[in-house]
Enzyme design. Structure first.
Site, PDB file in Angstrom:
ATOM      1  N   GLU A  47      11.368  11.932   1.936  1.00  0.00           N
ATOM      2  CA  GLU A  47      10.427  10.870   2.251  1.00  0.00           C
ATOM      3  C   GLU A  47      11.087   9.732   3.017  1.00  0.00           C
ATOM      4  O   GLU A  47      10.413   8.916   3.650  1.00  0.00           O
ATOM      5  CB  GLU A  47       9.838  10.380   0.934  1.00  0.00           C
ATOM      6  CG  GLU A  47       8.412   9.939   1.037  1.00  0.00           C
ATOM      7  CD  GLU A  47       8.275   8.485   0.707  1.00  0.00           C
ATOM      8  OE1 GLU A  47       9.254   7.897   0.214  1.00  0.00           O
ATOM      9  OE2 GLU A  47       7.193   7.932   0.964  1.00  0.00           O
TER      10      GLU A  47
ATOM     11  N   HIS B 235       6.909  11.558  -2.149  1.00  0.00           N
ATOM     12  CA  HIS B 235       7.714  10.475  -2.726  1.00  0.00           C
ATOM     13  C   HIS B 235       8.370  10.958  -4.030  1.00  0.00           C
ATOM     14  O   HIS B 235       9.568  10.801  -4.255  1.00  0.00           O
ATOM     15  CB  HIS B 235       6.774   9.294  -2.992  1.00  0.00           C
ATOM     16  CG  HIS B 235       7.444   8.009  -3.302  1.00  0.00           C
ATOM     17  ND1 HIS B 235       7.932   7.709  -4.551  1.00  0.00           N
ATOM     18  CD2 HIS B 235       7.719   6.945  -2.526  1.00  0.00           C
ATOM     19  CE1 HIS B 235       8.459   6.501  -4.522  1.00  0.00           C
ATOM     20  NE2 HIS B 235       8.352   6.009  -3.315  1.00  0.00           N
TER      21      HIS B 235
ATOM     22  N   HIS C  12       1.336   7.110  -9.016  1.00  0.00           N
ATOM     23  CA  HIS C  12       2.389   6.089  -9.094  1.00  0.00           C
ATOM     24  C   HIS C  12       3.195   6.196 -10.378  1.00  0.00           C
ATOM     25  O   HIS C  12       4.418   6.099 -10.377  1.00  0.00           O
ATOM     26  CB  HIS C  12       1.786   4.690  -8.978  1.00  0.00           C
ATOM     27  CG  HIS C  12       1.131   4.471  -7.661  1.00  0.00           C
ATOM     28  ND1 HIS C  12       1.776   4.684  -6.481  1.00  0.00           N
ATOM     29  CD2 HIS C  12      -0.125   4.078  -7.330  1.00  0.00           C
ATOM     30  CE1 HIS C  12       0.964   4.417  -5.474  1.00  0.00           C
ATOM     31  NE2 HIS C  12      -0.201   4.066  -5.973  1.00  0.00           N
TER      32      HIS C  12
HETATM   33  P1  ATP Z   1      10.276   1.140   0.714  1.00  0.00           P
HETATM   34  O1  ATP Z   1       9.039   0.495   1.264  1.00  0.00           O
HETATM   35  O2  ATP Z   1      11.150   0.177   0.037  1.00  0.00           O
HETATM   36  O3  ATP Z   1      10.965   2.020   1.710  1.00  0.00           O
HETATM   37  P2  ATP Z   1       9.326   3.442  -0.666  1.00  0.00           P
HETATM   38  O4  ATP Z   1       8.483   3.724   0.536  1.00  0.00           O
HETATM   39  O5  ATP Z   1      10.349   4.406  -1.043  1.00  0.00           O
HETATM   40  O6  ATP Z   1       9.918   1.987  -0.529  1.00  0.00           O
HETATM   41  P3  ATP Z   1       6.902   3.116  -1.985  1.00  0.00           P
HETATM   42  O7  ATP Z   1       6.195   4.392  -1.675  1.00  0.00           O
HETATM   43  O8  ATP Z   1       6.511   1.938  -1.195  1.00  0.00           O
HETATM   44  O9  ATP Z   1       8.450   3.291  -1.902  1.00  0.00           O
HETATM   45  O10 ATP Z   1       6.701   2.887  -3.529  1.00  0.00           O
HETATM   46  C1  ATP Z   1       7.567   2.167  -4.346  1.00  0.00           C
HETATM   47  C2  ATP Z   1       7.180   2.357  -5.788  1.00  0.00           C
HETATM   48  O11 ATP Z   1       6.036   1.566  -6.073  1.00  0.00           O
HETATM   49  C3  ATP Z   1       6.822   3.788  -6.190  1.00  0.00           C
HETATM   50  O12 ATP Z   1       7.316   4.041  -7.483  1.00  0.00           O
HETATM   51  C4  ATP Z   1       5.307   3.753  -6.225  1.00  0.00           C
HETATM   52  O13 ATP Z   1       4.751   4.689  -7.106  1.00  0.00           O
HETATM   53  C5  ATP Z   1       5.074   2.353  -6.724  1.00  0.00           C
HETATM   54  N1  ATP Z   1       3.731   1.866  -6.386  1.00  0.00           N
HETATM   55  C6  ATP Z   1       3.194   1.712  -5.155  1.00  0.00           C
HETATM   56  N2  ATP Z   1       1.925   1.263  -5.245  1.00  0.00           N
HETATM   57  C7  ATP Z   1       1.644   1.131  -6.569  1.00  0.00           C
HETATM   58  C8  ATP Z   1       0.488   0.732  -7.308  1.00  0.00           C
HETATM   59  N3  ATP Z   1      -0.627   0.379  -6.716  1.00  0.00           N
HETATM   60  N4  ATP Z   1       0.584   0.743  -8.666  1.00  0.00           N
HETATM   61  C9  ATP Z   1       1.713   1.129  -9.284  1.00  0.00           C
HETATM   62  N5  ATP Z   1       2.823   1.503  -8.644  1.00  0.00           N
HETATM   63  C10 ATP Z   1       2.808   1.513  -7.316  1.00  0.00           C
END
Ligand code: ATP
Length: 336
Positions: free
Chosen positions: A10, A306, A282
């Site tokens: 990812e 993810h 999530h």
């Molecule tokens: P970055 O933007 O730092 O590169 P990433 O893309 O790896 O990070 P994201 O997909 O943005 O990570 O998600 C980060 C974390 O936040 C994950 O564990 C995701 O499940 C959680 N997350 C995102 N949205 C929500 C939500 N609405 N409620 C609960 N958890 C969330």
């Protein structure tokens, strides 16, 4: 030294946060290249850098490449020290993600900890504070560590400036967690928060939630606050037993109507109600690491890229074996 290509799978910030958490817990150093290569603004943003610095502080780690924008990081952990800490993101970046990075180390440390975290508390693409409090931490408590959190001030994008406190009572050995059967749904609530914005926005969101989910007025609550440096709005839908609740969030943003924000969150809530799985997408992301430390199983609505990438990173640090079985309408995840 474990070598991780941050461009694989990812290609986002979760790979870095997971590596930091597990480097601390397992005392293994790592080097990550191509950090967040698949994100629009690659490299360490303020939120990721704060997570690196926080992990380095609680784990007396040596780092190389810990600068804003850096795409390579070396992290050599030392000894974990519980205690009193304050970590401030300095922008509206998510303070809950910084907290989740160091939590695995502090929840298994020899001493309790008291943390102050500052930055965004309700950010898009991050767990909102309420998700930590109502969804994630009650499940962690079943594994042993008792973590209490208290919101002191809301922080929304772009102003940030939110703050929450956390008290962590660690435990020596984590218990396995089995979450394969969903309990009866006895708690349903929708909360719309407006910070320095009109109450009517929250009312329109709750009207929409009530319309989609057919919930009565006593399941709907508006919170109006001026105690936030900037404007902000979220609507959160809680479904569970009042001890462990899934929280589905719609984040208000300029250019998106209140009705659309609420309808999207209600759509997620409705899909969850219709499924038999315990964990939504999530929560699934966030359960993988604790379960890899202690073992267990859970049912999930789906396993995103993810989550699959997270499994890959976890497997570089731990001997945990993940089994993922597609069942009718849900996925069974087992960790041994
Ligand atoms: P970055 O933007 O730092 O590169 P990433 O893309 O790896 O990070 P994201 O997909 O943005 O990570 O998600 C980060 C974390 O936040 C994950 O564990 C995701 O499940 C959680 N997350 C995102 N949205 C929500 C939500 N609405 N409620 C609960 N958890 C969330």
């Amino acid at each position: 030294m474990i070598r991780i290509d941050g461009a694989s799978g990812e290609g986002g910030g979760q790979m870095l946060r997971t590596a930091l958490s597990l480097a601390l817990v397992t005392r293994q150093p790592f080097r990550m290249e191509n950090i967040r290569a698949k994100r629009e603004k690659a490299g360490l943003l303020r939120q990721h850098l704060t997570a690196v610095m926080a992990a380095a502080e609680v784990g007396e780690a040596k780092t190389e490449g810990a600068t804003l924008g850096s795409k390579t990081l070396e992290f050599v952990p030392g000894k974990i020290r519980g205690g009193d800490y304050r970590f401030a993101v300095g922008t509206a970046g998510s303070s809950t993600l910084v907290f989740q990075t160091i939590l695995p180390a502090l929840m298994t440390a020899a001493e309790p900890s008291r943390l102050t975290l500052e930055g965004g508390t309700h950010n898009m693409q991050a767990p909102p504070f309420d998700f930590l409090q109502k969804t994630f931490l009650p499940l962690l408590a079943r594994m042993g560590p008792q973590v209490r959190v208290k919101l002191e001030r809301y922080g929304f994008y772009p102003a940030g400036g939110g703050r929450f406190l956390a008290e962590i009572m660690p435990c020596e050995k984590l218990s396995a967690l089995v979450l394969t059967e969903r309990g009866a749904t006895t708690h349903r609530k929708a909360v719309a928060i407006v910070a320095n914005l009109a109450r009517s926005i929250a009312q329109r969101e709750l009207d929409m939630v009530s319309h989609h989910l057919n919930w009565p007025a006593d399941a709907l609550e508006i919170i109006e606050t001026r105690d936030s440096p900037g404007p902000g709005n979220v609507v959160m839908i809680e479904i569970g037993d009042g001890v462990f609740d899934e929280v589905f969030t719609g984040f208000g943003k300029v250019g998106t109507s209140a009705e659309k924000v609420a309808s999207d969150a209600a759509g997620e809530a409705r899909a969850y109600l219709a499924s038999r799985a315990v964990a939504d997408e999530h929560l699934t992301d966030q359960l993988l690491l604790p379960l890899a430390l202690a073992g267990g199983a859970f049912t999930a609505t789906k396993l995103s890229l993810h989550a699959r990438t997270n499994i890959e990173v976890i497997s570089m640090f731990l001997p945990a074996r993940f089994s993922v079985q597609e069942r009718e309408g849900f996925v069974l995840v087992e960790v041994k």
